[in-house]
Scaffold this motif. Structure first.
Motif, PDB file in Angstrom:
ATOM      1  N   ASN A 148       1.726  12.513   6.239  1.00  0.00           N
ATOM      2  CA  ASN A 148       1.131  11.318   6.151  1.00  0.00           C
ATOM      3  C   ASN A 148       0.049  11.384   7.524  1.00  0.00           C
ATOM      4  O   ASN A 148       0.633  11.423   8.458  1.00  0.00           O
ATOM      5  CB  ASN A 148       1.771  10.159   5.921  1.00  0.00           C
ATOM      6  CG  ASN A 148       0.931   8.819   5.942  1.00  0.00           C
ATOM      7  OD1 ASN A 148      -0.446   8.888   5.986  1.00  0.00           O
ATOM      8  ND2 ASN A 148       1.437   7.720   5.978  1.00  0.00           N
ATOM      9  N   TYR A 149      -1.379  11.376   7.082  1.00  0.00           N
ATOM     10  CA  TYR A 149      -2.134  11.294   8.398  1.00  0.00           C
ATOM     11  C   TYR A 149      -2.748   9.887   8.768  1.00  0.00           C
ATOM     12  O   TYR A 149      -3.536   9.761   9.571  1.00  0.00           O
ATOM     13  CB  TYR A 149      -3.179  12.512   8.034  1.00  0.00           C
ATOM     14  CG  TYR A 149      -2.817  13.662   7.946  1.00  0.00           C
ATOM     15  CD1 TYR A 149      -3.410  14.679   9.054  1.00  0.00           C
ATOM     16  CD2 TYR A 149      -2.777  14.332   6.908  1.00  0.00           C
ATOM     17  CE1 TYR A 149      -2.921  15.890   9.211  1.00  0.00           C
ATOM     18  CE2 TYR A 149      -2.338  15.739   6.858  1.00  0.00           C
ATOM     19  CZ  TYR A 149      -2.445  16.436   8.129  1.00  0.00           C
ATOM     20  OH  TYR A 149      -2.182  17.802   8.060  1.00  0.00           O
ATOM     21  N   ALA A 179       1.783   2.090   5.862  1.00  0.00           N
ATOM     22  CA  ALA A 179       1.464   0.970   4.881  1.00  0.00           C
ATOM     23  C   ALA A 179       0.128   1.364   4.014  1.00  0.00           C
ATOM     24  O   ALA A 179      -0.148   0.917   3.088  1.00  0.00           O
ATOM     25  CB  ALA A 179       0.877  -0.378   5.812  1.00  0.00           C
ATOM     26  N   ASP A 180      -0.686   2.676   4.604  1.00  0.00           N
ATOM     27  CA  ASP A 180      -1.877   2.925   4.455  1.00  0.00           C
ATOM     28  C   ASP A 180      -1.679   4.558   4.275  1.00  0.00           C
ATOM     29  O   ASP A 180      -2.469   5.249   4.884  1.00  0.00           O
ATOM     30  CB  ASP A 180      -2.963   2.429   4.628  1.00  0.00           C
ATOM     31  CG  ASP A 180      -4.344   2.899   4.091  1.00  0.00           C
ATOM     32  OD1 ASP A 180      -4.288   3.177   2.953  1.00  0.00           O
ATOM     33  OD2 ASP A 180      -5.230   2.685   4.700  1.00  0.00           O
ATOM     34  N   PRO A 181      -0.820   5.255   3.440  1.00  0.00           N
ATOM     35  CA  PRO A 181      -0.654   6.494   3.616  1.00  0.00           C
ATOM     36  C   PRO A 181      -1.942   7.272   3.088  1.00  0.00           C
ATOM     37  O   PRO A 181      -2.854   6.910   2.220  1.00  0.00           O
ATOM     38  CB  PRO A 181       0.709   6.742   2.692  1.00  0.00           C
ATOM     39  CG  PRO A 181       0.474   5.919   1.735  1.00  0.00           C
ATOM     40  CD  PRO A 181       0.077   4.665   2.250  1.00  0.00           C
ATOM     41  N   SER A 182      -2.228   8.621   3.827  1.00  0.00           N
ATOM     42  CA  SER A 182      -3.166   9.560   3.501  1.00  0.00           C
ATOM     43  C   SER A 182      -2.494  10.882   3.554  1.00  0.00           C
ATOM     44  O   SER A 182      -2.249  11.549   4.526  1.00  0.00           O
ATOM     45  CB  SER A 182      -4.406   9.328   4.549  1.00  0.00           C
ATOM     46  OG  SER A 182      -5.284  10.172   4.133  1.00  0.00           O
ATOM     47  N   LEU A 214      -6.060  14.348   0.951  1.00  0.00           N
ATOM     48  CA  LEU A 214      -6.885  13.081   1.236  1.00  0.00           C
ATOM     49  C   LEU A 214      -7.687  12.947   2.467  1.00  0.00           C
ATOM     50  O   LEU A 214      -6.902  13.830   3.608  1.00  0.00           O
ATOM     51  CB  LEU A 214      -6.164  11.712   0.913  1.00  0.00           C
ATOM     52  CG  LEU A 214      -5.604  11.533  -0.358  1.00  0.00           C
ATOM     53  CD1 LEU A 214      -4.878  10.276  -0.767  1.00  0.00           C
ATOM     54  CD2 LEU A 214      -6.703  11.671  -1.645  1.00  0.00           C
ATOM     55  N   ASP A 215      -8.825  12.469   2.542  1.00  0.00           N
ATOM     56  CA  ASP A 215      -9.262  12.251   3.952  1.00  0.00           C
ATOM     57  C   ASP A 215      -8.886  11.135   4.796  1.00  0.00           C
ATOM     58  O   ASP A 215      -9.361  10.104   4.142  1.00  0.00           O
ATOM     59  CB  ASP A 215     -10.923  12.599   3.647  1.00  0.00           C
ATOM     60  CG  ASP A 215     -11.721  12.406   4.970  1.00  0.00           C
ATOM     61  OD1 ASP A 215     -11.022  12.102   6.088  1.00  0.00           O
ATOM     62  OD2 ASP A 215     -12.984  12.648   5.190  1.00  0.00           O
TER      63      ASP A 215
END
Length: 835
Positions: A158-159, A163-166, A326-327
């Motif tokens: 997760n980058y 709470a707002d994973p990418s 994802l970016d």
């Protein structure tokens, strides 16, 4: 993989030679100017002078340039050797080959990767003693409806925040990190020298919760899907100091964690990548999804290098840069949007957008394209098209792989179009039933998937094929993709410009130039010039011109001639130009024609001159007519004496065309001929004749030099020179050609660190051994034309300084030049009189 530790020490090392160079006031490339310091005390009043080209004006004794004492051929800091040495670290690499990948048939899926590393610089000697590697794992997921197959990373992280994973692909390292003892790591052994066997630490079958610090298995290994293992060397790159990671605090050696070494030191090593594919049955396979090759990338990029200069191969790149990663730099809504306007780092999405750059519809509409916080909105694709601008639609510049099987992945670009690939460039085209504000509806109607894309856009379609290879659709050639390039290439082969002879060339005479246009595809039969290809002069689609250039400077060898064009009656430094189609007279030999200028060779002209034949026929089978960029041609003639030796060749046009395809400028009039360029881009030439005569110019200047050596170095070295240090040229029709921050594709890391620029690899453009500070005789480069009709009044920069300062524009470096004889704002007579 990003390594985190309690203490990490890294720095750029400087070559030892710089110590010596400092002692003798000779230095290598400097970085970009830093922020201004505090103001110092006021000095005594004086006339500081001004500079037309923005350089410093140092008061004091005037002396000739002494650059060659240090930088001439064979000198202590020979610029040829020094530039080549300075590029060596950035170009260095080793070659790795994965010999095998063994995947356990049961239990924990921890593949064993066996590979060799060999040194490219020594012809393939094994590289031993390496300890720092990283691995990726991805599987090929079958195509969705009508789409294409995609790699999917197995190891991810997760980058972004919890709470707002990418989610994105991540590597697994072979070395521990003190901060993350729970991170799996590969266990490696070496034997024999240069051969390594590593067992991955991640169990590819055990799905774990997404982690924000290091990669874990988040997509379970599927035995029936093809697998790719990627390998990367993670040692510091050459020119860097060793990385030193100190382990000083718990939990190492505490609570059941193994004791770690107190320090791990990794010495610099040439980077390398490799990949290995297993098919759905687990058998070794060749590249399972060969769409582009790294060799195609390196034609322009020299050595493709990203993420710290250690990601070098496209087959490795896609194990993370795929449709499932994802970016994290994008807003949440955009990042999680559905196809085709998704927020992935998918290779086909990102690379198309990067190379489209300033031509993206969103950018043309005033927006920007950034990727991982780097702005690519100013990128110009160097391939040239029919209107002498960037041809981002020349797909085959990258998609150069050839396979006769229409279903092979190498043909996906033209046989399996997808919304994601197309919308990457056409980023204001909507595939919805109702287009969002600012978007245009897809002309083929709404599309929820890729099932019907090929009906209109696959090669051979009679509607709008991606490659325009379909017969019966000629009107589309000028507007879409590689069809235009293929179309032009076929047409170019039908025309050859020939300067047959140049007579009456002595001082005071009116030269008579005999020329022809022949058809190489028809036994070199001559055209009558009454064919439609040569009669579309009203629209400008047909044009042939003969230019005549000369010099008034004496040289020892005709090959050292630098044209100056005094007395031509044209704008500063320009040759005599003759409209050949309007003024031609039938020659004595069938199929030949002659033209004669109204301006005589000046009485003070010396040595040799040059006749240039340039322009373009028109193809009238398409609407609007296409200008056919036929290579220009030249012929050297004697003015005094009998020597007709052509001017020395310094740059190889074939090297230019590796990136530019068919370098064709000024409306396709001057094409693929450096000899043509230097007939106009002389030391006397500036853009004053095409700049606005009223109002304010974009760069605030009255004129800019277009001397070839200063102009081309300035364009290609702009990113190295510093912010807004490249040239801005006003062209025909008042066009603004802004190269002030142009990038050089030799290494785009130049955007953030000038030490990474490969502009110092002179031989990417120059012939070997000729890019020397030991110049042939030449006038200074004009920066201000005080009186247009009198070149003796032009203010100039001395010749070596004009060239070197085009790239080395940093204040410290220019000051160094001034201390060693660089002069600005002198007339040629003043330069000639320097002691």
């Amino acid at each position: 993989m990003k390594s985190t530790a309690n203490s990490t020490e890294t720095a750029r090392s400087q070559p030892v030679i710089l110590l010596l160079l400092t002692a003798i006031a000779c230095a290598g490339p400097t970085g970009k100017d830093g922020a201004a310091g505090p103001a110092g005390p006021a000095g005594p009043a004086s006339d500081a002078g001004t500079l037309a080209d923005g350089g410093p004006l140092i008061q004091g004794a005037l002396t000739a340039e002494t650059c060659t004492i240090c930088h001439g051929v064979g000198s202590l800091v020979d610029d040829l050797s020094f530039h080549k040495a300075d590029a060596a670290n950035a170009l260095a690499r080793s070659f790795a080959t994965i010999i095998s990948v063994a995947v356990p048939g049961a239990g924990a899926i921890k593949p064993t990767v066996t590979f060799t590393v060999k040194d490219a610089a020594t012809g393939g000697n094994p590289v031993g003693g390496l300890t720092s590697f990283a691995f990726t794992a991805a599987q090929l997921v079958p195509a969705a409806t009508g789409g294409v197959s995609n790699w999917r990373s197995i190891i991810n992280r997760n980058y972004n925040t919890v709470a707002d994973p990418s989610i994105g692909g991540q590597t697994e390292s072979s070395l521990p990190t003190a901060a993350f003892p729970a991170a799996a790591q590969a266990t490696c052994t070496e034997g024999p020298t240069g051969t390594y066997a590593c067992i991955l630490g991640d169990d590819l079958s055990a799905v774990l919760p997404l982690n924000i610090n290091f990669g874990v298995t988040t997509n379970a290994f599927v035995p029936t899907l093809p697998l790719r293992i990627g390998l990367q060397g993670t040692a510091p790159t050459p020119g860097s100091v060793a990385s030193v990671t100190k382990f000083t605090s718990p939990p190492w050696g505490v609570g059941g964690f193994p004791a770690a070494p107190a320090t791990i030191t990794v010495q610099p090593a040439a980077p390398f990548n490799a990949s290995f594919d297993l098919d759905a049955s687990g058998n070794p396979a060749a590249d399972l999804r060969a769409l582009v090759s790294t060799a195609s990338c390196n034609q322009c990029h020299q050595r493709l290098a990203a993420h710290g200069g250690r990601r070098l191969d496209v087959n490795f790149c896609v194990t993370c840069h795929n449709a499932f990663s994802l970016d994290p730099s994008l807003p949440t809504a955009q990042r999680n949007a559905v196809d085709p306007f998704n927020g992935t780092v998918d290779f086909k999405r990102v690379l198309h957008k990067v190379h489209m750059g300033k031509s993206l519809p969103t950018v043309l509409a005033g927006g920007k394209f950034t990727f991982h916080a780097v702005d690519f909105s100013d990128v110009t694709f160097p391939q040239m098209t029919s209107n002498s601008t960037s041809d981002a639609g020349n797909c085959t510049a990258c998609h150069s792989l050839v396979n006769a099987n229409a279903n092979d992945p190498a043909n996906n670009w033209k046989n399996k179009p997808t919304r994601v690939a197309c919308a990457a460039c056409h980023d204001l085209t909507s595939f919805d039933a109702v287009a969002p504000a600012g978007f245009t509806l897809h002309s083929g109607g709404p599309r929820a998937d890729d099932a019907q894309c090929a009906l209109c856009h696959a090669s051979g379609s009679g509607v709008a094929p991606v490659d325009n290879a379909a017969p019966g659709v000629p009107t589309q050639f000028p507007t879409t993709h590689s069809g235009l390039r293929a179309f032009q290439n076929a047409l170019i082969g039908k025309y050859k410009f020939n300067v047959v002879s140049v007579a009456n060339t002595a001082p005071g005479q009116l030269p008579v130039v005999t020329f022809s246009v022949t058809d190489p595809t028809n036994a070199n039969a001559a055209y009558t010039l009454t064919e439609p290809a040569f009669t579309q002069t009203t629209s400008g689609a047909s044009r042939i011109a003969i230019n005549i250039a000369w010099s008034i400077n004496a040289v020892t060898s005709a090959g050292d001639t630098n044209y100056t064009n005094e007395g031509s009656g044209e704008d500063p430094g320009q040759p005599v130009t003759i409209d050949a189609l309007a003024t031609k007279v039938a020659g004595t030999a069938a199929g030949t024609f002659t033209v004669t200028p109204t301006v005589a060779v000046p009485a003070n002209a010396l040595g040799v001159g040059e006749a240039v034949m340039e322009g373009h026929p028109a193809d009238t089978t398409v609407t609007p007519n296409v200008r056919v960029p036929v290579p220009s041609t030249t012929k050297t003639f004697a003015i005094t004496g009998t020597a007709t030796t052509a001017r020395r060749q310094v740059v190889d046009i074939n090297k230019c065309n590796v990136c530019h395809g068919n370098l064709s400028l000024h409306g396709n009039n001057r094409t693929s001929s450096i000899e043509t360029c230097i007939g106009c881009h002389t030391t006397n030439a500036t853009d004053i004749g095409t700049r606005p005569t009223t109002g304010t110019t974009v760069d605030g200047k009255a004129e800019e030099s277009i001397d070839f050596k200063k102009l081309i170095h300035g364009i290609h070295g702009a990113a190295f020179a510093g912010v807004n240090k490249g040239p801005l040229i006003y062209g025909f029709g008042g066009s603004v050609n802004d190269f002030r921050n142009a990038g050089f594709p030799g290494n785009d890391a130049c955007r953030t660190n000038p030490d990474n620029c490969l502009v110092n690899n002179c031989e990417i453009c120059h012939l070997p051994g000729v890019a020397s500070a030991t110049f042939a005789p030449a006038n200074g480069t004009t920066t201000s034309t005080a009186t247009l009709t009198d070149p003796s009044t032009y203010l100039r920069t001395t010749k070596i300084t004009a060239t070197c300062s085009a790239c080395h524009a940093q204040t410290l470096t220019v000051d160094h030049m001034v201390q060693n004889g660089a002069q600005f704002n002198l007339t040629q007579a003043q330069i000639n009189a320097l002691p």
